[in-house]
Design a protein around this motif. Sequence first.
Motif, PDB file in Angstrom:
ATOM      1  N   GLN A 112       0.826  -1.203   0.000  1.00 15.17           N
ATOM      2  CA  GLN A 112       0.000   0.000   0.000  1.00 15.17           C
ATOM      3  C   GLN A 112       0.861   1.254   0.000  1.00 15.17           C
ATOM      4  O   GLN A 112       0.543   2.247  -0.660  1.00 15.17           O
ATOM      5  CB  GLN A 112      -0.940   0.010   1.216  1.00 15.17           C
ATOM      6  CG  GLN A 112      -1.946  -1.123   1.233  1.00 15.17           C
ATOM      7  CD  GLN A 112      -1.435  -2.333   2.006  1.00 15.17           C
ATOM      8  OE1 GLN A 112      -0.247  -2.628   1.997  1.00 15.17           O
ATOM      9  NE2 GLN A 112      -2.348  -3.035   2.674  1.00 15.17           N
ATOM     10  N   ALA A 113       1.968   1.224   0.758  1.00 13.54           N
ATOM     11  CA  ALA A 113       2.838   2.391   0.848  1.00 13.54           C
ATOM     12  C   ALA A 113       3.524   2.675  -0.486  1.00 13.54           C
ATOM     13  O   ALA A 113       3.671   3.832  -0.897  1.00 13.54           O
ATOM     14  CB  ALA A 113       3.867   2.193   1.951  1.00 13.54           C
ATOM     15  N   VAL A 114       3.950   1.610  -1.185  1.00 10.12           N
ATOM     16  CA  VAL A 114       4.600   1.794  -2.475  1.00 10.12           C
ATOM     17  C   VAL A 114       3.618   2.368  -3.486  1.00 10.12           C
ATOM     18  O   VAL A 114       3.944   3.269  -4.252  1.00 10.12           O
ATOM     19  CB  VAL A 114       5.179   0.463  -2.982  1.00 10.12           C
ATOM     20  CG1 VAL A 114       5.853   0.658  -4.330  1.00 10.12           C
ATOM     21  CG2 VAL A 114       6.173  -0.095  -1.975  1.00 10.12           C
ATOM     22  N   VAL A 115       2.397   1.843  -3.491  1.00 11.50           N
ATOM     23  CA  VAL A 115       1.375   2.357  -4.401  1.00 11.50           C
ATOM     24  C   VAL A 115       1.120   3.835  -4.123  1.00 11.50           C
ATOM     25  O   VAL A 115       1.024   4.652  -5.047  1.00 11.50           O
ATOM     26  CB  VAL A 115       0.074   1.544  -4.264  1.00 11.50           C
ATOM     27  CG1 VAL A 115      -1.068   2.227  -5.020  1.00 11.50           C
ATOM     28  CG2 VAL A 115       0.275   0.125  -4.776  1.00 11.50           C
ATOM     29  N   ARG A 116       1.033   4.196  -2.852  1.00 12.15           N
ATOM     30  CA  ARG A 116       0.807   5.612  -2.510  1.00 12.15           C
ATOM     31  C   ARG A 116       1.953   6.479  -3.001  1.00 12.15           C
ATOM     32  O   ARG A 116       1.731   7.605  -3.475  1.00 12.15           O
ATOM     33  CB  ARG A 116       0.628   5.759  -1.005  1.00 12.15           C
ATOM     34  CG  ARG A 116      -0.734   5.319  -0.486  1.00 12.15           C
ATOM     35  CD  ARG A 116      -0.984   5.840   0.922  1.00 12.15           C
ATOM     36  NE  ARG A 116      -0.046   5.274   1.880  1.00 12.15           N
ATOM     37  CZ  ARG A 116      -0.270   4.171   2.582  1.00 12.15           C
ATOM     38  NH1 ARG A 116      -1.411   3.506   2.414  1.00 12.15           N
ATOM     39  NH2 ARG A 116       0.627   3.713   3.440  1.00 12.15           N
ATOM     40  N   MET A 117       3.186   5.978  -2.915  1.00 10.66           N
ATOM     41  CA  MET A 117       4.332   6.755  -3.379  1.00 10.66           C
ATOM     42  C   MET A 117       4.272   6.984  -4.886  1.00 10.66           C
ATOM     43  O   MET A 117       4.584   8.066  -5.374  1.00 10.66           O
ATOM     44  CB  MET A 117       5.621   6.034  -3.002  1.00 10.66           C
ATOM     45  CG  MET A 117       5.899   6.018  -1.502  1.00 10.66           C
ATOM     46  SD  MET A 117       7.316   4.973  -1.071  1.00 10.66           S
ATOM     47  CE  MET A 117       8.647   5.911  -1.792  1.00 10.66           C
TER      48      MET A 117
END
Length: 331
Positions: A112-117
């Motif tokens: 989820q964090a990578v997608v948000r980045m």
Amino acid sequence: MPETPAPPASIGGVQRVPVIVVAGFLGSGKTTLLNHLLAGARGTRVGVVVNDFGAIGVDAMAVAGQVDSTVALNNGCLCCAVDASGLDEMLARLDSRVDVIVIEASGLAEPQAVVRMVLASGNPRLSYGGLVLLVDAAEFPADLERHLRVADLVVLNKVDRVPDPGPLLAEIDRLKPGAPVAAVEHGRIDPALLFDTRERPRHGQLSFDDLVADEEHDHVHHQAVEFTGGAMDPLRLMAFLDTRPAGLYRIKGFVRFDVPGHRDRFGLHAVGAFLRFERGSWGRAPRRTELVLIGTDLDAAAIRADLAACAEPDPAAVDPAAMLEVLRYLA
């Protein structure tokens, strides 16, 4: 086929490079899948971003762990090692040198964090291309549900190591009903299910790389269904996209709506459940709907019939508010 890869989709004159995130639990086969994508790229320049000590591109990433490093592979692809803080900078360094970027989420952060980045990037040359989640059929994770929530395409890997993948497929469907799932062995998902590939022209004797690529392609089977039509009804088309048949993993092309106020050319890109429209100009292109649908075990006649049923003979009479269903997926 042209020797030079076709450029990524152009939106407003800006070339967009799709960024695909690959995630999965430890040992699920991410490195194997990434190597397979590189071997099968066949003319498409792929940028792979990792930060693990892995054998991406065989031994090319022996420098992995030295963050912010880039290694050129012999097939025109690039492999990079980066930490989370340098991800956006690395993407900016890659965007003009490759046709597609694949990020391995493991080790960088939660998926989820990578997608948000990626979504938060202000780089106009990049576009998010979806999250592919690898699941190990032989070591089926107990806490899969939280990762499934953000997955656009699920790859059930190592199905050759279980007697029957049916119960696992049923469990994935129970946790996320309707989730697109590709069951594979040894991470052998066809690159065409995720991004465009361009065949290299062949003259004379085949190289070793060609022979390896041909051998790997024998293990993957996909088909492409082409559809050409006129103006489409936005609600009927969105209903088709929301209930796409099993085995349909990717859709690309252009859609004509011709609804008042929305007579632009709408680019359509879907990987698994991920869906994006991009508004552009028709220019000299034919004013028609042109789609390519890629997957396995597809009923081509049924798909074309379903799309034909989405046609709108009188687009001027369509309520422009119906376009809201399309515009919510606008890049």
